[in-house]
Structure formats: structure tokens, C-alpha cells
Design an enzyme around this catalytic site. Sequence first.
Site, mmCIF file in Angstrom:
data_model
loop_
_atom_site.group_PDB
_atom_site.id
_atom_site.type_symbol
_atom_site.label_atom_id
_atom_site.label_comp_id
_atom_site.label_asym_id
_atom_site.label_seq_id
_atom_site.Cartn_x
_atom_site.Cartn_y
_atom_site.Cartn_z
ATOM 1 N N GLY A 55 -22.711 69.347 6.252
ATOM 2 C CA GLY A 55 -23.785 70.341 6.264
ATOM 3 C C GLY A 55 -23.286 71.702 5.815
ATOM 4 N N HIS A 56 -24.202 72.631 5.711
ATOM 5 C CA HIS A 56 -23.869 73.988 5.329
ATOM 6 C C HIS A 56 -24.022 74.898 6.535
ATOM 7 C CE1 HIS A 56 -23.789 72.761 1.163
ATOM 8 N NE2 HIS A 56 -24.946 72.152 1.361
ATOM 9 N N LEU A 57 -23.113 75.828 6.686
ATOM 10 C CA LEU A 57 -23.136 76.709 7.844
ATOM 11 C C LEU A 57 -24.413 77.518 7.935
ATOM 12 C CD1 LEU A 57 -19.446 77.934 7.909
ATOM 13 C CD2 LEU A 57 -20.567 76.355 9.487
ATOM 14 N N SER B 295 -27.414 76.483 7.354
ATOM 15 C CA SER B 295 -28.590 75.650 7.590
ATOM 16 C C SER B 295 -29.329 76.090 8.848
ATOM 17 C CB SER B 295 -28.181 74.180 7.756
ATOM 18 O OG SER B 295 -27.549 73.717 6.605
#
Length: 155
Positions: free
Chosen positions: A44-46, A48
Site C-alpha cells: 500500500g501507499h502511506l 492512502s
Amino acid sequence: MTGYPDPADLLPYGHPALQVDRILAHLPGALTAVKAVSQHELGGHLGSRRPARFPSTLVLESFLQACGLLIALDAGTNPHNQLLVFGSARNLHFEGSVRAGELLVHSVELLDTHEDTTVFSGVSRTGDGRTVLTVERAITLSRPSGSLTAAGSGD
């Protein structure tokens, strides 16, 4: 410092297959272990809005690795001479999810052992106490480490 061995020293897994980070408590027949779920490992992306969820299959894998740690600690033998094979599970209940940034805490209990078969039960919760998984019975088999090589492979 907990005084317990590193799970990587007790289980024959390395990154990324090792799904338990630390042993929190151990008594004969019972163990509590923790897995920190990171955004990085879930891809995931921080930034998100909703952090990625840890897949339920990995929650179960992490629980079973905690069972393996209990076997290793209770036996007091070299765990690298044995392979732990998941046999079956009964009455699994996934009751929630774990997101990146949360802890996954496994409490496992040994119910019965006979020769190379061990039966466990337990529960997995988030660090704040939400139940994620309950397991009525999980059965594992211990086999000598060389027993799963292909017979007649010529090696």
C-alpha cells in the site's frame, strides 16, 4: 527484551514467509506471539485513506506459525530437524480484519499431542483487542526435515 528466542531462530522461514515477529509469553502448552502488519509488506501507499488489509490467509498462516513456535519451545529440541505441516482446521471464524499499522496478537493453546500430531486452539486479536480469528481446532503434523523430498528423484 523478552527473554524469548527470535522466531526466525525457531522456524525454518525467512523474510517474507515468516509471519511472526516476537514471542510475548510462553508457558508449557500456551504461547502469545505478535505480528506487526506494515504498509510496506502489503504494497500500500502511506498516503492512502484506508490502509491495506492483511489477507485472512496470512492471518491464519501467522496463527499457525505461532503454533509452530509453541511446539518448538515446548519440545526444547532443534526445530530445524523437523518440518511442521498444517493438517486441517475446524471451526475457523474470521471476525474482522487487520490493517497496516496494527498489531496481530495470537494466543495459542495446545489441546492434545500424540506422536507427530498436535492439536491447537486459539484466538488472534488486534493490538487494541478486536477479535480477528478464532480457531476451535488446528491440527499440525511434524515430519523429519528430509521427509518431503521427492522419492526416486535421483538426487
